[in-house]
Design an enzyme around this catalytic site. Structure first.
Site: not given
Ligand code: M6R
Length: 610
Positions: A506, A27, A490, A2
């Site tokens: 495996h 966000r 993603e 958000c």
């Molecule tokens: O802001 P952060 O680096 O702590 O965020 C961690 C993950 O949420 C972030 O790296 C997420 O996996 C990405 N969207 C991947 O591209």
């Protein structure tokens, strides 16, 4: 998750709010809304969909976003946690005299809801946020600070609120616990938001709202107090990037722009930390004494940042011969981790606000570990909670898929590993200097790698109809496979898995049939022959093989369908280059599938809920 913004000042509020929400949209983008003082009352406009849908709704109501009628309001772009994506559940929420927006999760909202219902206060949405509005209204008798303090004593969870009280026109109250908030005062007025990207058009000087403090925004000033109303002086920070860094700059997507920014982001991250040809953290105020007595290193992070940690582990163990583990931050504190004063806990986070990583960091400190964080956002919660901070100077990363932050995190981990090894006598000065040169060599090599854009685009066209895909590699290449896999799923929504190449047989090899794409990373000389054998195994099952090697490594055309050759570089540094290929592969695959590259479904950039 958000994005929230509040503005009160001398210019049209709706425009400031809509511009801010557009910048904050990464966000969360399930729904959006604004509330503003106009004609003596508070009006709310909200809708499901993106900020563009909100702008349309404002226009349809004949209320121009540039209407000069209102100079004070709040805005929200939502990533749904409690309650579906509906107009009613969109923020702002109003209860009596209170209208508010919220980023976070109110964990005890059910309990509060029961209590409020007993008083006849019935929510109309399914959100935890409306409960906060009802609670605050039930406590408000004209003294906002008093009501906020009482509400905070009852609310459990993470939150950042911006609140309008109907009888206090032109004033916004704000506070936070865990969820981020930054604020600034500029000639246009006072602004508060989840992230600096919404403020930078107005000022480069800002402050991070301290947790459990109240910010009172008035047109001509911002007042910061503790919960007892005592004045507090904010600590002003300065950003060294401008709005152009947070815009697409001619690229069709933020992700592509950010991929191409990697040479610069590496330059900015590495160069200031090499002095006299050696890694040097003097300017970061990280003393060598940090390494004294360390017997174990724990790296904890989420998603891509955690994958950077997997690469860092290999480098740290190799150089230091100390045990290094990488823990998923969301699991960390439930495993009763074994950490003590001789443990160095490294947390990695682009946003510096990831709730699980922050919680892991707090637990590590409680247990007496030394803590160092690798963070991109200055003054963020994780940076402030750590004993030491190594900033990645990647600039703002807007696309949900993390790219330039990842390679900058790798650079920090390499610098750290080499400084640690040098400072503790495990690496000779000359050898360390040589490694620094190798690290610098990554930058031109990465520039060259970026020019492989066309071939990646062509390969991606072949992938767009596929449903499953495998990334395989050994050692550093396996760690990188994990990152390639998350990037692809993603944003392209293609199911993929990362496998240690030797592990396929495996179990998972049964899924490799004719035409199944396998991205085979074979950049590591030491295991090259073994890796080629694994590639033969998948090719024998008619997989569609995309082979990635370093220049000079020989590969028979019979084992691959496409062969991507990276510029010559030492094995240890190959992940920087191969990462770029995997990022481009994910980018073009998403693009060819006609998806929203920068804002994939169900996700948000900054995960501030656990
Ligand atoms: O802001 P952060 O680096 O702590 O965020 C961690 C993950 O949420 C972030 O790296 C997420 O996996 C990405 N969207 C991947 O591209």
């Amino acid at each position: 998750m958000c994005g929230i913004i509040g503005f009160t000042g001398y210019t049209e509020a709706k425009k400031v709010l809509i511009d801010g929400l557009t910048a904050l949209e990464y966000r969360g983008y399930d729904s959006a809304g604004i509330a503003f003082y106009e004609g003596g009352s508070i009006n709310t406009i909200k809708t499901t969909g993106k900020v563009a849908a909100l702008t349309d709704k404002i226009a349809a109501l004949n209320t121009s976003a540039e209407d000069t009628g209102s100079t004070c309001g709040i805005g929200h772009t939502r990533w749904a946690t409690h309650g579906g994506v509906t107009d009613t559940n969109a923020h702002p929420h109003t209860a009596g005299k209170v209208t508010l927006i919220h980023n976070g999760i109110i964990e005890n909202y059910r309990e509060l809801e029961i209590r409020l219902k007993e008083e006849g206060r019935i929510p109309i949405s399914q959100t935890d946020t409306e409960i906060a509005a009802l609670l605050l209204d039930s406590l408000y008798e004209g003294d906002a600070l008093k009501a906020i303090k009482q509400a905070v004593e009852l609310i459990e969870g993470a939150y950042a609120f911006c609140i309008l009280f109907a009888d206090q026109p032109e004033v916004i109250y704000s506070l936070r616990n865990s969820s981020p908030l930054v604020a600034c005062h500029a000639k246009e007025g006072s602004i508060i938001a989840s992230d600096m990207v919404a403020l930078i058009d107005y000022s480069k000087d800002y402050f991070v709202v301290p947790e459990m403090h109240v910010v009172i925004l008035k047109k001509d000033k911002i007042i910061l107090t503790d919960l007892d109303g005592n004045l507090v002086c904010p600590r002003i920070l300065h950003v060294n990037w401008d709005m152009t860094a947070a815009k697409k700059g001619g690229y069709p997507h933020f992700m592509l722009k950010e991929i191409h920014e990697q040479p610069d982001s590496l330059r900015n991250t590495i160069l200031p930390r090499i002095q006299n040809k050696l890694p040097d953290f003097t300017a970061d105020a990280i003393p060598d004494s940090l390494f004294d007595g360390i017997t174990r290193i724990v790296i904890t992070a989420c998603g891509t940042a955690m994958h950077a940690g997997l690469i860092g582990r290999v480098m740290l163990e190799k150089l230091l011969r100390l045990p290094v583990t990488v823990e998923v931050a969301s699991e960390f504190r439930y495993q009763d981790p074994i950490i003590d004063k001789n443990t160095l806990v490294i947390t990695i986070s682009q946003s510096g606000e990831t709730a699980d990583t922050l919680a892991a960091l707090k637990l590590s400190r409680e247990r007496g570990a030394s803590t160092l964080s690798i963070v991109n956002v200055k003054g963020s919660s994780i940076a402030r909670e750590s004993d030491y901070v190594l900033y990645t100077h990647a600039g703002p990363e807007i696309a949900v898929a993390s790219t330039k932050a990842y390679t900058a995190q790798l650079a920090c981990l390499y610098l750290l590993a080499f400084r640690f090894a040098y400072a503790t006598g495990k690496l000779e000065k000359e050898a360390c200097m040589e490694e620094m040169q190798q690290l610098l060599n990554v930058i031109p090599a990465l520039e060259e790698t970026l020019s492989q854009d066309k071939i990646i685009e062509e390969i991606s066209r072949q992938l767009k109809e596929k449903e499953d895909l495998f990334f395989i590699g050994r050692g550093l290449d396996y760690a990188l496979s994990c990152e390639g896999s998350i990037k692809l799923k993603e944003i392209s929504y293609i199911h993929s898995e990362a496998y240690a190449a030797g592990e396929l047989k495996h179990g998972t090899l049964s899924l490799v049939t004719e035409g199944v794409p396998v991205v085979a990373l074979a950049t590591q000389q030491k295991v090259y022959a073994k890796m080629i054998s694994n590639i033969r195994e998948v090719k024998a099952r008619d997989a569609f093989v995309i082979l990635i090697t370093i220049s000079g490594q020989k590969a028979e055309p019979s084992i691959y369908d496409y062969h991507i050759v990276l510029p010559e570089i030492k094995d240890e540094y190959a992940p920087f280059l191969a990462a770029v290929i995997l990022q481009l592969l994910a980018y073009y695959t998403s693009l060819h599938r006609g998806l929203n590259v920068d804002q994939p479904r169900n996700l948000a950039k900054s995960v501030t809920v656990e």
